[in-house]
Design an enzyme around this catalytic site. Structure first.
Site, mmCIF file in Angstrom:
data_model
loop_
_atom_site.group_PDB
_atom_site.id
_atom_site.type_symbol
_atom_site.label_atom_id
_atom_site.label_comp_id
_atom_site.label_asym_id
_atom_site.label_seq_id
_atom_site.Cartn_x
_atom_site.Cartn_y
_atom_site.Cartn_z
ATOM 1 N N HIS A 13 11.109 8.658 -21.810
ATOM 2 C CA HIS A 13 10.529 8.833 -20.350
ATOM 3 C C HIS A 13 10.515 10.264 -20.235
ATOM 4 C CE1 HIS A 13 14.242 9.643 -17.439
ATOM 5 N NE2 HIS A 13 14.593 10.147 -18.693
ATOM 6 N N CYS A 32 14.496 17.659 -18.412
ATOM 7 C CA CYS A 32 13.956 16.230 -18.364
ATOM 8 C C CYS A 32 12.527 16.121 -17.881
ATOM 9 C CB CYS A 32 14.797 15.484 -17.116
ATOM 10 S SG CYS A 32 16.628 15.271 -17.361
ATOM 11 N N HIS A 36 11.594 12.842 -23.696
ATOM 12 C CA HIS A 36 13.005 12.498 -24.309
ATOM 13 C C HIS A 36 13.108 10.943 -24.289
ATOM 14 C CE1 HIS A 36 14.084 13.143 -20.026
ATOM 15 N NE2 HIS A 36 15.155 12.677 -20.230
ATOM 16 N N HIS A 38 16.563 7.792 -23.829
ATOM 17 C CA HIS A 38 18.095 7.238 -23.622
ATOM 18 C C HIS A 38 18.211 5.982 -24.224
ATOM 19 C CE1 HIS A 38 18.496 10.695 -20.515
ATOM 20 N NE2 HIS A 38 17.229 10.363 -20.164
ATOM 21 N N ASP A 76 12.520 -1.912 -23.715
ATOM 22 C CA ASP A 76 13.162 -1.635 -24.907
ATOM 23 C C ASP A 76 12.009 -0.904 -25.687
ATOM 24 O OD1 ASP A 76 15.306 -1.129 -26.577
ATOM 25 O OD2 ASP A 76 14.787 -3.026 -27.615
ATOM 26 N N HIS A 77 12.341 0.143 -26.360
ATOM 27 C CA HIS A 77 11.411 0.709 -27.183
ATOM 28 C C HIS A 77 9.971 0.924 -26.615
ATOM 29 C CE1 HIS A 77 14.646 -0.106 -29.727
ATOM 30 N NE2 HIS A 77 14.146 0.719 -30.714
ATOM 31 N N GLU A 123 22.613 6.029 -17.755
ATOM 32 C CA GLU A 123 21.912 6.817 -18.508
ATOM 33 C C GLU A 123 22.271 7.688 -19.661
ATOM 34 O OE1 GLU A 123 17.992 9.095 -16.855
ATOM 35 O OE2 GLU A 123 19.460 10.393 -16.684
HETATM 36 NI NI NI Z 1 16.214 11.499 -18.975
#
Ligand code: NI
Length: 138
Positions: A13, A32, A36, A38, A76-77, A123
């Site tokens: 995200h 952010c 990137h 998480h 997910d992914h 996160e």
């Molecule tokens: Ni982030």
């Protein structure tokens, strides 16, 4: 009694407001504002009473299935800014992700005969949020 199921997902995200310039986004959201990812931990806590017949508050297999089908398979992914129907047009902060997750799974959790109590989204090891639903104004 409260009972919690953890599920995990890995997503990309960025925190980015389209109406702002790249520079303004960077000044506010910092790194952010760049793409990137998480490894998120999602904790879903439900509230209910122990069923005398089953000895469970809720069947955790059922709770897990609801979370996986409605949330994990969609996040997910994936790229949270682009790929997820229920996050469209949202800034994908942990706060907004948790509120959206609540909206997606609360009706299904009620069908299990328990109340959704808390969505906790971790996160990073240092940053996590807890959402208790609109009623609690938190
Ligand atoms: Ni982030």
């Amino acid at each position: 009694m409260l009972i919690t199921r953890r599920e995990r997902f890995n997503s990309a995200h960025r925190l980015f407001r389209d109406e702002w310039s790249k520079e303004k986004n960077f000044n506010f959201f910092g790194k952010c504002s760049n793409w990137h990812g998480h490894n998120y931990d999602l904790f879903v806590t439900v509230k209910g009473t122990v069923n005398e017949e089953t000895s469970f508050v809720v069947n955790l297999k059922e709770l897990s299935r609801i979370i996986k089908q409605n949330i994990i398979e969609k996040l997910d992914h994936k790229n949270l800014n682009i790929d997820v129907d229920f996050l469209k047009n949202k800034i994908v902060s942990s706060e907004n992700i948790a509120i959206a997750i609540w909206g997606e799974i609360e009706p299904k959790i009620i069908e299990l005969g328990v109340d959704l109590y808390c969505i906790k989204l971790v996160e990073t090891e240092n940053n996590f949020i807890e959402y208790y639903g609109k009623k609690h104004k938190q």
